[in-house]
Write a protein that holds these residues in place. Structure first.
Motif, PDB file in Angstrom:
ATOM      1  N   LYS A   1       0.831  -1.196   0.000  1.00  0.00           N
ATOM      2  CA  LYS A   1       0.000   0.000   0.000  1.00  0.00           C
ATOM      3  C   LYS A   1       0.867   1.247   0.000  1.00  0.00           C
ATOM      4  CE  LYS A   1      -3.753  -2.238   2.523  1.00  0.00           C
ATOM      5  NZ  LYS A   1      -4.633  -2.199   3.718  1.00  0.00           N
ATOM      6  N   ARG A   2       0.364   2.256  -0.677  1.00  0.00           N
ATOM      7  CA  ARG A   2       1.032   3.552  -0.669  1.00  0.00           C
ATOM      8  C   ARG A   2       0.622   4.307   0.579  1.00  0.00           C
ATOM      9  NH1 ARG A   2      -0.911   7.269  -5.330  1.00  0.00           N
ATOM     10  NH2 ARG A   2      -2.640   7.550  -3.909  1.00  0.00           N
ATOM     11  N   GLN A   3       1.600   4.869   1.279  1.00  0.00           N
ATOM     12  CA  GLN A   3       1.282   5.703   2.419  1.00  0.00           C
ATOM     13  C   GLN A   3       0.702   7.024   1.919  1.00  0.00           C
ATOM     14  OE1 GLN A   3       1.586   4.590   5.590  1.00  0.00           O
ATOM     15  NE2 GLN A   3       2.246   2.651   4.690  1.00  0.00           N
ATOM     16  N   GLU A   4      -0.519   7.334   2.362  1.00  0.00           N
ATOM     17  CA  GLU A   4      -1.176   8.556   1.894  1.00  0.00           C
ATOM     18  C   GLU A   4      -0.688   9.745   2.719  1.00  0.00           C
ATOM     19  OE1 GLU A   4      -2.511   8.084  -0.718  1.00  0.00           O
ATOM     20  OE2 GLU A   4      -3.193   6.017  -0.728  1.00  0.00           O
ATOM     21  N   ASN A   5      -0.019  10.650   2.082  1.00  0.00           N
ATOM     22  CA  ASN A   5       0.553  11.805   2.761  1.00  0.00           C
ATOM     23  C   ASN A   5      -0.024  13.096   2.194  1.00  0.00           C
ATOM     24  OD1 ASN A   5       2.777  10.466   4.441  1.00  0.00           O
ATOM     25  ND2 ASN A   5       3.190   9.685   2.394  1.00  0.00           N
ATOM     26  N   SER A   6       0.338  14.194   2.785  1.00  0.00           N
ATOM     27  CA  SER A   6      -0.107  15.502   2.317  1.00  0.00           C
ATOM     28  C   SER A   6       0.382  15.735   0.888  1.00  0.00           C
ATOM     29  CB  SER A   6       0.423  16.599   3.243  1.00  0.00           C
ATOM     30  OG  SER A   6      -0.016  16.376   4.572  1.00  0.00           O
ATOM     31  N   THR A   7      -0.507  16.288   0.056  1.00  0.00           N
ATOM     32  CA  THR A   7      -0.164  16.534  -1.343  1.00  0.00           C
ATOM     33  C   THR A   7      -0.401  17.990  -1.705  1.00  0.00           C
ATOM     34  OG1 THR A   7      -2.384  15.979  -2.142  1.00  0.00           O
ATOM     35  CG2 THR A   7      -0.813  14.177  -1.972  1.00  0.00           C
TER      36      THR A   7
END
Length: 253
Positions: free
Chosen positions: A63-69
């Motif tokens: 899974k991709r770690q969802e971070n601030s974009t």
């Protein structure tokens, strides 16, 4: 599990949409006024996403770690925008953790270091089909990273023994694509608020492992190596469907 994930997704989407619908009800506009809204929209939209929720359908899957974009979009026309979304990802890190599969005593320590993980770039397109509602089609690229596991230490009473074993795992770049439905509004002509629900497919990429160990120390193969070789390796699915729900804010220029 899939039913639970879908139920949670629908609930979250419903909550977010209800929040914006309450604001939309205050906007009593005619069809002529709706037609004029896109013409008043600013050309440049820059926004930050502090909150995001994601879920995947396949397991096991990296899974991709969802971070601030951060997103930057430019209005090609009054209703069609093109731009980029970028996430810096997790900073490189180093940690010492317990290891329960050492060959000597069943418990020990190991050092793990990672290069920057979950850094990705998205080419984003958005089409405003009704007032402030838009549809999107996006293509993304996630940069690969490297993880090193080394300095395995087995513990025996007050004595610690350093084992001649290390492992390096290299994760390749991978790609994903999404389609989405969102809402974005300019408040006071400059402040942006919005949300978007995306659905897409992400491939798992490739991974390769490199081991260094002394077989004489272990009288054969280390248990860590055998576990990776026969149990863990190549378990990941080739791709996974996923959803991504984001709430964002920014400025219009």
């Amino acid at each position: 599990m899939k039913n639970l994930t879908n139920a949670i997704t629908i609930t979250l989407i419903t909550i977010v949409i209800n929040l914006f619908v309450s604001n939309l009800k205050a906007e009593v506009v005619s069809e002529n006024e709706l037609d004029s809204l896109p013409k008043n929209r600013k050309k440049i939209h820059i926004y930050f996403t502090p909150i995001a929720i994601s879920g995947y359908t396949e397991y096991p899957f990296r899974k991709r770690q969802e971070n601030s974009t951060f997103s930057f979009l430019y209005g090609i026309t009054e209703i069609f925008y093109l731009g980029l979304t970028y996430s810096r990802g997790d900073s490189p890190n180093f940690r010492t953790q317990l290891n329960f599969s050492t060959s000597q005593n069943g418990i020990g320590l190991q050092d793990t270091s990672k290069t920057r993980e979950s850094e990705f770039l998205v080419i984003r397109s958005q089409y405003f089909f009704y007032g402030n509602f838009y549809g999107s089609a996006n293509f993304g690229f996630e940069k690969g990273f490297k993880q090193e596991d080394k300095n395995y230490r087995s513990i025996n009473g007050y004595n610690t023994s350093l084992e001649p074993y290390s492992k390096t795992t290299i994760y390749s770049d991978r790609f994903f694509t999404t389609i989405g439905l969102g809402y974005r509004k300019e408040i006071f002509d400059r402040i942006l608020v919005g949300f978007e629900c995306e659905y897409g497919i992400m491939n798992s990429g490739r991974s390769s492992q490199h081991y260094t160990f002394n077989p004489q120390f272990y009288n054969g193969f280390p248990s860590n190596y055998l576990i990776d070789l026969f149990i863990i390796r190549n378990q990941n699915k080739q791709y996974s469907e996923f959803h991504y729900i984001s709430v964002y804010a920014g400025i219009a220029i």
